[in-house]
Every structure is written in structure tokens, then in C-alpha cells.
Design a protein around this motif. Structure first.
Motif, PDB file in Angstrom:
ATOM      1  N   ALA A 141      -5.073   3.212  -0.923  1.00  0.00           N
ATOM      2  CA  ALA A 141      -5.146   1.862  -1.481  1.00  0.00           C
ATOM      3  C   ALA A 141      -6.589   1.372  -1.527  1.00  0.00           C
ATOM      4  N   LYS A 152       0.849  -1.191   0.000  1.00  0.00           N
ATOM      5  CA  LYS A 152       0.000   0.000   0.000  1.00  0.00           C
ATOM      6  C   LYS A 152       0.890   1.248   0.000  1.00  0.00           C
ATOM      7  N   ASP A 163      -0.371   1.042  -3.153  1.00  0.00           N
ATOM      8  CA  ASP A 163      -0.851   0.258  -4.285  1.00  0.00           C
ATOM      9  C   ASP A 163      -2.075  -0.535  -3.837  1.00  0.00           C
TER      10      ASP A 163
END
Length: 228
Positions: A183, A151, A153
């Protein structure tokens, strides 16, 4: 703003960040000490660190940097980080309220998945120590060799959604950092921010949290009320 009760009642699964909502992982073994250990290792290996990394106190930041700049050292740095997380997990107690929340979710058939940038080994160590493993459906944790998927992502959140077995829109993520919110939004889940300190309330709200709580006991109260 949607109420916490509405968010929980309309969710079919809960995704929990580990460090913060489940336990304050580095309260017994400070993160800055781990960062210093990694920094010393890198310098010993001849790595040239930028000024930002010379003062960095978050050990997870080193994983991302090493993955980009010195990937040949990544496995060694990951090992240092994982070993430290396991040691830290042996020292901490659950965040107040989270054990009650986990145990209340089980009879409701409400899956709870840990979604974390920390290692699975650390999470398992903690859950086993506190006899909470049976209350957790699964763990979406840091992937070895892929710090780029941590994260903020969305990858780990989407993995948590997959483990939970419900659509992303029906999942609720509880996290304590703006990167958790980022995220979660990318993954299409709803987000509750857990503000460990007052300054985080604004940060989490601005990062897109649907609701912000200042204690996990607030979440536990709502989940427990669903059993009534």
C-alpha cells in the motif's frame, strides 16, 4: 539500503500501522476467536463459505469476502469486528518504544498519523486509555461499507498523507505486514517494515521495505535523537 536514521531525518511525517507498530491488538483477544465468531454468524445466516474461509483465522479477511459475496451481511459483520477490536483495545499495552516515539515527535512538529485496516473506534479507545491521543495528528482507518479500500489498496495511506499535510514522498510509513509495504509503495511513501518475528524480515524486504527493524524502540531512538 538507506539507513533508518536517514529515512526518519528526511521525513516530514510518520504514518503508523496500528496493529503491530502501535500495539499487538489481538494479544489479549486472539484474532482467530473473532474469526470464528464471524464464521458462526455467517453460517447461521445461511451463507455458503468456501473451504478457504472455513479455515480462515484472520477476521479482516471476512470483511473483504462478505463485501464481494454477501454485501447484505456486511454491516452486521463489520459491527461484530468493530466491537471485538474495541474490546481488544481495552486489553493491550503499547508496543515497547512507540509511546516514547509518539511523545518525542510532538515537540518536533513531526505529525504522526495512524493508518489502519482496524476501526477508528478501536484506535481511539487505545489512545485514550494510554493518554496518547494528543501525540497523534489523526487516524486514517477502515471505512464502513468499503472493505475493498483496506490495505493493500493505497487509499488509507493516501488519506494518512492528506491528514499529515505533507507530500507522499516526504512521508514514512511504518508497518508490520507485506500489505502495508504494498500500500505504501502504491501511495508513493517510503516504507519501514517492523518485523515482530524473524520470519517477517525477508517477507517485508521482498515486499519493498526501504528498511526493516525488529523493534519499535529502534524507531523511537532515532526520533528521540532528533530532539538533541
Amino acid at each position: 539500503m538507506t539507513s533508518l536514521k536517514t529515512l526518519v531525518q528526511s521525513s516530514q511525517a510518520i504514518l503508523l500501522d496500528f496493529d503491530g507498530p502501535v500495539c499487538h491488538l489481538f494479544s489479549g483477544l486472539p484474532a482467530h476467536e473473532i474469526a470464528e465468531k464471524i464464521r458462526s454468524f455467517l453460517l447461521d445466516q445461511g451463507a455458503v463459505l468456501p473451504e478457504s474461509m472455513m479455515s480462515e483465522s484472520n477476521p479482516l479477511a471476512f470483511l473483504g469476502w462478505v463485501g464481494l459475496v454477501a454485501p447484505h451481511l456486511l454491516s452486521d459483520v463489520e459491527e461484530i469486528q468493530t466491537d471485538a477490536e474495541i474490546e481488544a483495545a481495552r486489553l493491550v499495552e503499547p508496543t515497547p518504544g512507540v509511546a516514547e516515539m509518539l511523545r518525542s515527535a510532538t515537540p518536533l512538529d513531526l505529525p504522526v498519523v495512524i493508518v489502519t485496516n482496524n476501526s477508528a473506534e478501536a484506535v481511539e479507545t487505545f489512545l485514550d486509555r494510554h493518554l496518547l491521543g494528543s501525540s497523534v495528528t489523526g487516524i486514517a482507518s477502515r471505512i464502513k461499507g468499503r472493505p475493498d479500500l483496506m490495505k493493500p489498496d493505497a487509499h488509507l495511506v493516501l488519506k494518512g498523507v492528506e491528514i499529515a499535510g505533507h507530500p507522499a514522498a516526504a512521508c514514512l510509513l511504518v508497518g508490520d505486514s507485506p500489505t502495508d509495504m504494498q500500500a505504501g509503495i502504491k501511495a508513493g511513501v517510503r516504507c519501514v517494515g517492523y518485523a515482530k518475528r524473524p520470519a517477517r524480515i525477508t517477507e517485508l524486504s521482498e515486499a519493498g521495505a526501504d528498511f526493516v527493524v525488529q523493534s519499535m524502540e529502534s524507531v523511537a531512538e532515532v526520533v528521540t535523537s532528533l530532539r538533541a
